[in-house]
Motif scaffolding. Structure first.
Motif, PDB file in Angstrom:
ATOM      1  N   SER A  29      46.435 -39.643  58.941  1.00  0.00           N
ATOM      2  CA  SER A  29      46.515 -40.519  59.944  1.00  0.00           C
ATOM      3  C   SER A  29      45.572 -40.630  61.152  1.00  0.00           C
ATOM      4  O   SER A  29      45.387 -41.605  61.799  1.00  0.00           O
ATOM      5  N   ASP A 143      53.601 -45.801  56.271  1.00  0.00           N
ATOM      6  CA  ASP A 143      52.620 -46.807  55.829  1.00  0.00           C
ATOM      7  C   ASP A 143      52.947 -48.163  56.302  1.00  0.00           C
ATOM      8  O   ASP A 143      53.113 -49.264  55.644  1.00  0.00           O
ATOM      9  N   THR A 151      46.574 -46.057  53.601  1.00  0.00           N
ATOM     10  CA  THR A 151      47.756 -45.043  53.453  1.00  0.00           C
ATOM     11  C   THR A 151      47.483 -44.106  54.506  1.00  0.00           C
ATOM     12  O   THR A 151      46.470 -43.404  54.805  1.00  0.00           O
ATOM     13  N   GLU A 152      48.683 -43.487  55.206  1.00  0.00           N
ATOM     14  CA  GLU A 152      48.458 -42.231  55.971  1.00  0.00           C
ATOM     15  C   GLU A 152      48.810 -41.144  55.098  1.00  0.00           C
ATOM     16  O   GLU A 152      48.937 -39.935  55.850  1.00  0.00           O
ATOM     17  N   ALA A 153      49.118 -41.202  53.704  1.00  0.00           N
ATOM     18  CA  ALA A 153      49.100 -40.048  52.816  1.00  0.00           C
ATOM     19  C   ALA A 153      50.208 -39.325  53.336  1.00  0.00           C
ATOM     20  O   ALA A 153      50.117 -37.804  53.214  1.00  0.00           O
ATOM     21  N   ASP A 156      57.016 -40.128  50.433  1.00  0.00           N
ATOM     22  CA  ASP A 156      57.605 -41.372  49.913  1.00  0.00           C
ATOM     23  C   ASP A 156      59.124 -41.469  50.172  1.00  0.00           C
ATOM     24  O   ASP A 156      59.595 -42.224  49.645  1.00  0.00           O
TER      25      ASP A 156
END
Length: 244
Positions: A29, A143, A151-153, A156
């Motif tokens: 991010s 996200d 996406t900020e990876a 989830d």
């Protein structure tokens, strides 16, 4: 999904910038912002916070003190090689950065915040602790982006014990806001689905900085460093750094 550093060059090589990501997020991010600054000669450091970048279960095993401890360690490394250092925090990274700034206002040249967190309205730490006794995970909060396909990876799912620790850090840090005296630049998304504007208002009112500015972002959601207003953030942060 790891610490990332880049050595500066030219006239800005001795100016360091430490960029701190948010809760359940990752250095991804902050990486484009860091690369933007490094391309202009600044030495940059983007640490991976404890409990992140592995599996979400690990975020339930972290104590909140580990986050500022990690950032403080990286800060000490930059202070050893740089003449001036700026601290940058996004979301929970803003909480962590404020926690550090309360103790390092004399050593730091400036603080830059993007949609920083200092509380969750009507959710005290004790409530999160009680919820964690019955539920370890909830749906993800990451996200929150207006820009599609980005996406900020991050994880989830949301780790509830981690949220409890986060809220404890918020509570402690909020009490320390009057100790923040360095120049502050704050970016706030007018449409943020993760944190209400009260976070920005509490922080700007609570810090003792004589110089503090607020820049509204009208075309981004919470993860603004990756959203449509990223260039506004990057360019204004560069101007802020240059002016200090």
């Amino acid at each position: 999904m790891r610490d990332w550093q880049a050595v500066g060059h030219g006239a800005n090589a001795k100016i360091g910038v430490l960029l701190v990501h948010g809760f359940t997020g990752s250095p991804a991010s902050m990486r484009p912002w860091a690369e933007y600054l490094n391309a202009r000669g600044y030495t940059v450091n983007v640490p991976l916070l404890p409990g992140h970048g592995t599996k979400v279960e690990d975020l339930n095993l972290v104590k909140w003190q580990e986050w500022p401890a990690k950032v403080e360690s990286e800060l000490q490394s930059l202070l050893a090689i740089c003449e001036k250092v700026f601290l940058v925090g996004f979301s929970m990274g803003g909480t962590t950065s404020l926690n550090i700034a309360a103790r390092y206002s004399q050593e730091l040249a400036g603080l830059i915040l993007v949609n920083p967190m200092i509380h969750i309205r009507f959710v005290p730490a004790q409530l999160a602790w009680l919820l964690s006794r019955f539920q370890k995970f909830r749906s993800a909060i990451g996200d929150d982006l207006k820009r599609p396909g980005v996406t900020e990876a991050g994880y989830d799912a949301n780790a509830i014990v981690g949220v409890y620790e986060l809220l404890k850090m918020c509570s402690v840090t909020r009490k320390q806001l009057p100790k923040v005296t360095l120049p502050v630049q704050l970016f706030h998304s007018t449409e943020d689905h993760t944190l209400p504007v009260s976070n920005t208002e509490i922080i700007l009112k609570g810090i003792a900085s004589r110089e503090k500015s607020r820049i509204e972002l009208v075309n981004s959601y919470h993860v603004a460093p990756l959203d449509y207003d990223a260039e506004i953030i990057f360019e204004n942060s560069r101007l802020f750094i240059e002016s200090h």
